[in-house]
Write an enzyme that holds these catalytic residues in place. Structure first.
Site, PDB file in Angstrom:
ATOM      1  N   GLU A   1       0.844  -1.191   0.000  1.00  0.00           N
ATOM      2  CA  GLU A   1       0.000   0.000   0.000  1.00  0.00           C
ATOM      3  C   GLU A   1       0.876   1.237   0.000  1.00  0.00           C
ATOM      4  O   GLU A   1       2.091   1.167   0.195  1.00  0.00           O
ATOM      5  CB  GLU A   1      -0.935  -0.001   1.215  1.00  0.00           C
ATOM      6  CG  GLU A   1      -0.299   0.389   2.549  1.00  0.00           C
ATOM      7  CD  GLU A   1       0.097  -0.819   3.395  1.00  0.00           C
ATOM      8  OE1 GLU A   1      -0.205  -1.947   2.974  1.00  0.00           O
ATOM      9  OE2 GLU A   1       0.716  -0.613   4.447  1.00  0.00           O
ATOM     10  N   ASP A   2       0.251   2.381  -0.213  1.00  0.00           N
ATOM     11  CA  ASP A   2       0.931   3.667  -0.137  1.00  0.00           C
ATOM     12  C   ASP A   2       1.196   4.045   1.321  1.00  0.00           C
ATOM     13  O   ASP A   2       0.517   3.571   2.215  1.00  0.00           O
ATOM     14  CB  ASP A   2       0.006   4.730  -0.739  1.00  0.00           C
ATOM     15  CG  ASP A   2       0.505   5.195  -2.078  1.00  0.00           C
ATOM     16  OD1 ASP A   2       1.116   4.369  -2.790  1.00  0.00           O
ATOM     17  OD2 ASP A   2       0.291   6.387  -2.402  1.00  0.00           O
ATOM     18  N   ASN A   3       2.154   4.944   1.511  1.00  0.00           N
ATOM     19  CA  ASN A   3       2.369   5.486   2.859  1.00  0.00           C
ATOM     20  C   ASN A   3       1.081   6.062   3.425  1.00  0.00           C
ATOM     21  O   ASN A   3       0.813   5.974   4.603  1.00  0.00           O
ATOM     22  CB  ASN A   3       3.390   6.623   2.823  1.00  0.00           C
ATOM     23  CG  ASN A   3       4.781   6.128   2.496  1.00  0.00           C
ATOM     24  OD1 ASN A   3       4.962   4.935   2.236  1.00  0.00           O
ATOM     25  ND2 ASN A   3       5.751   7.024   2.493  1.00  0.00           N
TER      26      ASN A   3
END
Ligand code: ZN
Ligand code: ZN
Length: 381
Positions: A225-227
């Site tokens: 996932e993204d930050n």
């Protein structure tokens, strides 16, 4: 001539020219006589003989075994283990002299001096510690260097599976490697390969270093996932291998750190050999450059009828299915879409477009952007 008298005669010939310790002399003949103790055979064969010099082959290395036993005991004192293996490194000159005598006196089918030293050390270590020697898959492996009198230790890695939930944006999934060693492990990072622990990877690693000891960790993630993404529901599954643990067992329970929670932690035999198939339920907040047309919104439902085709720069293409779409308009330019999709769909590209078809920007005929996307759940098949 009987076996015994033949042996006595060869042994006398050897001793006339070469001083040998009980171990080395006994080793030359013990197999033929089916005896397990080289030392006591050697002693018998040398009954009328007084050694004047050091053993021609081993230079009295066998007199020094307690010293090496202590090295093994010291180096393993902080480790918890049941089974062990031993490897030894000895001076090539010892091996050469051993080979020379074996060929000169045609001594066949006997242990090498290195094998014998290893066997003796195993006897001593097992007697002292009650640990079990396992040559195939030991929990701990000693490599004794008899040249420089050092002892290296390696332990079998352990693998743990679990899931994590991330309840705050801005926490990266992966940890940056140590600046000094680029992840290999060095003195500056305590041999962990990472020197900071603020990511999901770092937080999990730190917990397991505390529980099991160990040098580095190696993760297999079930998706990423993204930050800025949250990971909710049952959390994202992961597998982590801990290299060189000093403990093999620890009580594992659910853990709560600031914004990261861990569930279902357990020690498993190995991580899965093949990538696992999984689906993700993802909530995406999308900004559209032009005002949202409700006709376009309705088109979103059609995404479940064709696979999404993704083209990679390498020329490869792959497909991901979307099984379910729900949406809600938030404002003139923002809507939220919740999809159930096959794991690995690149979300940002799927919204913005770019070698992926169909995509939301093309569908809406205006540049669109994923403002944020969260994982509501990850379902492993
Ligand atoms: Zn010897
Ligand atoms: Zn380092």
């Amino acid at each position: 001539m009987s076996n015994i008298s033949q042996i006595t005669s060869i042994s006398k010939q050897i001793l006339k020219k070469y001083d040998l310790c009980d171990h080395c002399l006994g080793r030359f003949f013990s197999k033929q006589l089916n005896l397990s103790s080289n030392k006591s055979l050697g002693k018998k064969l040398k009954i009328d003989y007084i050694s004047k010099n050091k053993c021609y082959v081993c230079k009295n290395l066998f007199h020094n075994l307690d010293h090496f036993l202590n090295l093994m005991l010291d180096s393993s004192s902080n480790y918890v283990f049941k089974t062990y293996g031993v490897g030894a490194i000895i001076k090539p000159s010892i091996v050469d002299r051993d080979d020379f005598l074996r060929s000169k006196y045609k001594l066949k089918g006997i242990d090498s001096v290195k094998t014998d030293i290893t066997k003796e050390l195993i006897k001593l270590f097992t007697k002292k510690t009650k640990k079990v020697m396992d040559s195939l898959d030991p929990e701990i492996t000693f490599t004794l260097n008899l040249k420089d009198e050092s002892c290296q230790l390696r332990t079998k890695s352990i693998t743990i599976s679990g899931r994590y939930v991330k309840s705050k944006r801005g926490i990266p999934q992966k940890q940056k490697s140590c600046d000094n060693c680029f992840g290999k492990g060095c003195r500056m990072c305590d041999f962990h390969g990472i020197s900071e622990f603020q990511s999901v990877e770092g937080i999990i690693s730190k917990l397991f270093f505390k529980k099991f000891g160990g040098t580095t960790t190696k993760f297999s993630w079930i998706g990423g996932e993204d930050n800025s993404s949250l990971v909710l529901g049952g959390g994202r599954p992961f597998f982590v291998k801990i290299k060189n643990p000093s403990k093999r067992k620890s009580i594992l329970s659910d853990e709560n750190f600031d914004f990261i929670s861990l569930f279902n932690l357990k020690v498993i035999d190995t991580s899965p050999k093949k990538p696992l198939n999984f689906n993700s339920i993802i909530k995406i907040k999308i900004f559209t450059t032009s005002q949202i047309d409700s006709k376009n919104l309705k088109k979103l439902k059609d995404l479940t009828s064709t696979p999404i085709v993704i083209y990679e720069k390498s020329g490869k293409r792959f497909e991901k299915k979307i099984f379910d779409v729900k949406y809600k308009k938030n404002s003139k330019n923002v809507f939220t879409m919740t999809i159930t999709a096959e794991g690995g769909l690149p979300i940002k590209r799927f919204i913005a477009g770019g070698d992926i078809s169909p995509n939301i920007s093309t569908l809406f005929d205006t540049p669109c952007m994923a403002q944020e996307f969260d994982f509501l759940d990850i379902i492993v098949e």
